[in-house]
Write a protein that holds these residues in place. Structure first.
Motif, PDB file in Angstrom:
ATOM      1  N   THR A  74       0.807  -1.305   0.120  1.00 53.43           N
ATOM      2  CA  THR A  74       0.098  -0.005  -0.060  1.00 53.43           C
ATOM      3  C   THR A  74       0.695   1.218   0.040  1.00 53.43           C
ATOM      4  N   GLY A  79       8.177   2.178  -2.824  1.00 56.24           N
ATOM      5  CA  GLY A  79       9.258   1.752  -1.967  1.00 56.24           C
ATOM      6  C   GLY A  79       9.363   0.244  -2.134  1.00 56.24           C
ATOM      7  N   CYS A 139      -2.446  -2.064   5.476  1.00 58.29           N
ATOM      8  CA  CYS A 139      -1.088  -2.189   5.436  1.00 58.29           C
ATOM      9  C   CYS A 139      -0.705  -3.009   7.066  1.00 58.29           C
ATOM     10  N   GLU A 199      12.844   2.441   5.427  1.00 63.48           N
ATOM     11  CA  GLU A 199      12.345   1.998   3.993  1.00 63.48           C
ATOM     12  C   GLU A 199      13.010   0.624   3.446  1.00 63.48           C
ATOM     13  N   GLY A 200      13.149  -0.315   4.315  1.00 59.82           N
ATOM     14  CA  GLY A 200      13.626  -1.614   3.943  1.00 59.82           C
ATOM     15  C   GLY A 200      15.070  -1.604   3.250  1.00 59.82           C
ATOM     16  N   GLY A 203      17.418  -4.083   5.880  1.00 58.16           N
ATOM     17  CA  GLY A 203      17.104  -5.613   6.062  1.00 58.16           C
ATOM     18  C   GLY A 203      15.575  -5.731   5.972  1.00 58.16           C
ATOM     19  N   ILE A 204      15.292  -6.985   6.591  1.00 58.07           N
ATOM     20  CA  ILE A 204      13.979  -7.193   6.870  1.00 58.07           C
ATOM     21  C   ILE A 204      13.324  -7.401   8.100  1.00 58.07           C
ATOM     22  N   ALA A 473      -3.382   6.171  -4.879  1.00 59.84           N
ATOM     23  CA  ALA A 473      -4.229   6.580  -3.614  1.00 59.84           C
ATOM     24  C   ALA A 473      -3.460   7.144  -2.776  1.00 59.84           C
TER      25      ALA A 473
HETATM   26  C1  LIG Z   1      -5.460   4.543   0.951  1.00 60.03           C
HETATM   27  C2  LIG Z   1      -4.208   4.675   1.341  1.00 60.03           C
HETATM   28  C3  LIG Z   1      -4.161   5.574   2.610  1.00 60.03           C
HETATM   29  C4  LIG Z   1      -3.107   5.880   3.227  1.00 60.03           C
HETATM   30  N1  LIG Z   1      -2.834   6.342   4.127  1.00 60.03           N
HETATM   31  C5  LIG Z   1      -1.747   6.402   4.862  1.00 60.03           C
HETATM   32  C6  LIG Z   1      -1.550   7.377   6.128  1.00 60.03           C
HETATM   33  O1  LIG Z   1      -2.639   7.808   6.539  1.00 60.03           O
HETATM   34  N2  LIG Z   1      -0.403   7.578   6.746  1.00 60.03           N
HETATM   35  C7  LIG Z   1       0.683   7.105   6.279  1.00 60.03           C
HETATM   36  O2  LIG Z   1       1.831   7.255   6.851  1.00 60.03           O
HETATM   37  N3  LIG Z   1       0.698   6.155   5.043  1.00 60.03           N
HETATM   38  C8  LIG Z   1      -0.541   6.100   4.450  1.00 60.03           C
HETATM   39  N4  LIG Z   1      -0.712   5.410   3.446  1.00 60.03           N
HETATM   40  C9  LIG Z   1       0.518   4.718   2.875  1.00 60.03           C
HETATM   41  C10 LIG Z   1       0.778   3.255   3.273  1.00 60.03           C
HETATM   42  O3  LIG Z   1      -0.304   2.624   3.461  1.00 60.03           O
HETATM   43  C11 LIG Z   1       2.112   3.363   4.258  1.00 60.03           C
HETATM   44  O4  LIG Z   1       3.082   3.605   4.061  1.00 60.03           O
HETATM   45  C12 LIG Z   1       2.316   1.720   4.960  1.00 60.03           C
HETATM   46  O5  LIG Z   1       2.973   1.909   6.191  1.00 60.03           O
HETATM   47  C13 LIG Z   1       2.764   0.734   3.950  1.00 60.03           C
HETATM   48  O6  LIG Z   1       2.580  -0.376   4.477  1.00 60.03           O
HETATM   49  P1  LIG Z   1       2.666  -1.743   3.816  1.00 60.03           P
HETATM   50  O7  LIG Z   1       2.501  -2.971   4.575  1.00 60.03           O
HETATM   51  O8  LIG Z   1       1.587  -1.713   2.506  1.00 60.03           O
HETATM   52  O9  LIG Z   1       4.232  -1.666   2.977  1.00 60.03           O
HETATM   53  P2  LIG Z   1       4.719  -1.856   1.432  1.00 60.03           P
HETATM   54  O10 LIG Z   1       3.965  -0.857   0.616  1.00 60.03           O
HETATM   55  O11 LIG Z   1       4.652  -3.303   1.115  1.00 60.03           O
HETATM   56  O12 LIG Z   1       6.083  -1.386   1.741  1.00 60.03           O
HETATM   57  C14 LIG Z   1       6.570   0.019   2.114  1.00 60.03           C
HETATM   58  C15 LIG Z   1       7.645  -0.071   2.284  1.00 60.03           C
HETATM   59  O13 LIG Z   1       8.397  -0.661   3.423  1.00 60.03           O
HETATM   60  C16 LIG Z   1       9.400  -1.766   3.061  1.00 60.03           C
HETATM   61  N5  LIG Z   1       8.983  -2.970   3.895  1.00 60.03           N
HETATM   62  C17 LIG Z   1       7.736  -3.503   3.878  1.00 60.03           C
HETATM   63  N6  LIG Z   1       7.733  -4.437   4.969  1.00 60.03           N
HETATM   64  C18 LIG Z   1       8.861  -4.428   5.432  1.00 60.03           C
HETATM   65  C19 LIG Z   1       9.728  -5.207   6.408  1.00 60.03           C
HETATM   66  N7  LIG Z   1       8.982  -6.077   6.836  1.00 60.03           N
HETATM   67  N8  LIG Z   1      11.091  -5.036   6.749  1.00 60.03           N
HETATM   68  C20 LIG Z   1      11.409  -4.115   5.846  1.00 60.03           C
HETATM   69  N9  LIG Z   1      11.007  -3.280   5.165  1.00 60.03           N
HETATM   70  C21 LIG Z   1       9.938  -3.366   4.680  1.00 60.03           C
HETATM   71  C22 LIG Z   1       9.235  -1.930   1.556  1.00 60.03           C
HETATM   72  O14 LIG Z   1      10.417  -2.318   1.020  1.00 60.03           O
HETATM   73  C23 LIG Z   1       8.854  -0.332   1.077  1.00 60.03           C
HETATM   74  O15 LIG Z   1      10.062   0.243   0.896  1.00 60.03           O
HETATM   75  C24 LIG Z   1      -1.802   5.154   2.570  1.00 60.03           C
HETATM   76  C25 LIG Z   1      -1.869   4.088   1.599  1.00 60.03           C
HETATM   77  C26 LIG Z   1      -3.200   4.384   1.136  1.00 60.03           C
HETATM   78  C27 LIG Z   1      -3.125   3.146  -0.385  1.00 60.03           C
END
Ligand SMILES: Cc1cc2nc3c(=O)[nH]c(=O)nc-3n(C[C@H](O)[C@H](O)[C@H](O)COP(=O)(O)OP(=O)(O)OC[C@H]3O[C@@H](n4cnc5c(N)ncnc54)[C@H](O)[C@@H]3O)c2cc1C
Length: 475
Positions: A74, A79, A139, A199-200, A203-204, A473
């Motif tokens: 998301t 990223g 997320c 931002e990853g 590592g993980i 989005a």
């Molecule tokens: C409708 C909508 C609303 C949103 N509202 C907000 C909001 O209010 N506030 C906000 O801050 N963001 C918001 N976001 C953005 C997003 O949801 C956040 O950034 C969220 O934290 C991403 O989580 P994800 O699990 O989807 O990560 P991903 O999109 O899968 O990854 C995001 C980043 O994190 C890294 N990553 C993921 N998992 C790990 C892990 N386990 N270890 C290391 N690195 C990792 C990835 O490599 C990438 O760089 C929104 C997005 C959408 C689509």
């Protein structure tokens, strides 16, 4: 293409059914919520335990193979785009809530646990996990940690880093380390704090120890209706200046209100210039006084109507409309692109004027729905991707808005991170020395730069040229 040897070695760790390698299936993982650039990974690996993640990392280390972590996809800055990283490690199967410590108000969860699931797991005990991105029903905690995510209620409660006590991370060579601790203050450097927001690129993350907070005794939520965006922006500054710290302070302008109303029928006045959602929480005894003060500020700044949510159902409906606002934008234009900048909250009126000026100069429609209390703007630039000239104007206006944020004392991202989207804007806020220091820090965790290459810092061969914004989005 990955060598069959490497694929076999990955399969030995997780099993064949936890590898996605068929082209039709890997396409699902070609981008996150930022869809301007796309890249299909060669393989997506779905580990279920920290041990599997560590074993995968060791295999990749032996093969000198870069990788990209992914949670739910998301993210809004590209990223988890698999740039120069053919292997994607998706944490969605790491979804155990390992421990809930009610007495000490802590939860240990795996990285793939969905944000909202944490609050759902503790709600019966009157507790919650405070950071609440609008994407919280999808997320993951790992993604939140990587992006240091915020949300509407982080105005009062802080962002992810304020609620993560410790992280378990698998380094790119397979070593598993725990950073931070269960205590509030851990001696030594705050390495946990470095991982949050990395931002990853370190590592993980496989586990996080989260702080839980007590659910407020009560809420009061009001909707302020204003003739102009300027009046609503002045009310934001006025509420904070009056010494009130709302739990949330969100603004929607006329364009977005029209779309939200058409989609969800909450009863927003579609002729208003802007609406504010102000939420206060805390002990019931002080809420009525504070709410009256917030109402007074809104009226003094020109609110033509102030409506207080009558009950929990009305409050929930109001938040549903706000959190799903981006789902309604498709009604306004075939395509849209969201910016994420931040300014000091006293500069909200200035940045909104700058956005209006950019819209007029570039003959564009720009809608605004954003975390006004934090000064975290999300202008939504509406366009039609079949119109090349309009596309160019959208890109130029977006860049101008970010420059205006910086000129007003703010920054190029409030919560969505740099990813690939903002790489070219980094020099607006950091000098060459700053970037060298950050790269040196990264090298401590990831000396070979194999974790999420091409993100935050430009990497030769892994650059994305942004020429066409597409639908996106946001928060
Ligand atoms: C409708 C909508 C609303 C949103 N509202 C907000 C909001 O209010 N506030 C906000 O801050 N963001 C918001 N976001 C953005 C997003 O949801 C956040 O950034 C969220 O934290 C991403 O989580 P994800 O699990 O989807 O990560 P991903 O999109 O899968 O990854 C995001 C980043 O994190 C890294 N990553 C993921 N998992 C790990 C892990 N386990 N270890 C290391 N690195 C990792 C990835 O490599 C990438 O760089 C929104 C997005 C959408 C689509």
């Amino acid at each position: 293409m990955l060598s069959p040897n490497l694929l076999d070695a990955l399969a030995d760790v997780v099993g064949r059914d936890a590898l996605i390698a068929r082209p039709g299936e890997t396409r699902v993982y070609e981008c996150d919520g930022w869809t301007m650039a796309k890249q299909v990974p060669d393989v997506v690996v779905l580990p279920q335990t920290t041990e599997q993640v560590a074993a995968l990392a060791r295999v990749l280390h032996r093969h000198h193979m870069p990788f990209v972590p992914r949670g739910a996809g998301t993210g809004l800055s590209g990223g988890c785009l698999p740039l120069e990283a053919p292997v994607m490690i998706c944490t969605s199967r790491l979804k155990r809530i390992v421990e809930i410590d009610l007495v000490n108000r802590r939860a240990v969860v795996e990285a793939g646990v969905v944000n909202l699931a944490v609050t759902r797991a503790v709600a019966a005990h009157g507790l919650l996990y405070a950071p609440d991105p609008s994407s919280q029903s999808a997320c993951t905690i790992g993604g939140n940690v990587a992006e240091n995510s915020g949300g509407p209620h982080t105005l009062k409660y802080g962002v992810t880093t304020n609620h993560v006590l410790a992280v378990e991370i698998v380094l790119p060579d397979g070593e598993v380390v725990e950073l931070g601790g269960a205590m509030e203050d851990v001696p030594g450097y705050d390495l946990r704090g470095l991982v949050v927001g990395a931002e990853g690129t370190f590592g993980i993350v496989t586990k996080a120890t989260l702080r839980l907070v007590r659910e407020p005794e009560q809420w009061r939520t009001l909707l302020g209706v204003f003739e102009t965006v300027d009046d609503a922006s002045n009310a934001v500054s006025g509420i904070i200046a009056a010494g009130i710290v709302p739990a949330a302070l969100e603004m929607m302008d006329q364009l977005i209100v029209e779309a939200v109303e058409a989609a969800y029928h909450f009863g927003f006045p579609t002729d208003a210039g802007a609406v504010l959602i102000v939420e206060l929480d805390g002990p019931a005894a002080e809420l009525d006084t504070q709410m009256q003060a917030a109402i007074d500020v809104c009226r003094a700044r020109g609110a033509r109507e102030v409506r207080v949510a009558a009950d929990e159902a009305e409050r929930a409906a109001l938040w549903k409309s706000r959190k799903r606002a981006f789902g309604a934008v498709g009604r306004l234009a075939p395509n849209y692109c969201t910016q994420d900048g931040v300014v000091p909250r006293t500069k909200v009126p200035d940045i909104l004027r700058a956005i209006g000026a950019a819209a007029a100069r570039h003959r564009l429609r720009i809608a605004n729905v954003f975390h006004a209390g934090d000064g975290n703007i999300h202008p939504i630039l509406l366009y039609d991707e079949r119109d090349d000239d309009e596309v160019r104007r959208v890109i130029a206006a977006g860049q101008e808005i970010l420059r205006a944020c910086v000129e007003l004392g703010g920054s190029i991202t409030g919560e969505h991170g740099i990813g690939v989207e903002k790489i070219n804007e980094l020099p607006l806020i950091f000098g060459p020395q700053d970037l060298l220091v950050m790269q040196a820090l990264r090298a401590v965790f990831d000396p070979d730069q194999r974790a999420n290459p091409g993100k935050i810092f430009p990497t030769p061969g892994a650059c994305v040229e942004i020429t066409r914004p597409r639908k996106q989005a946001s928060a």
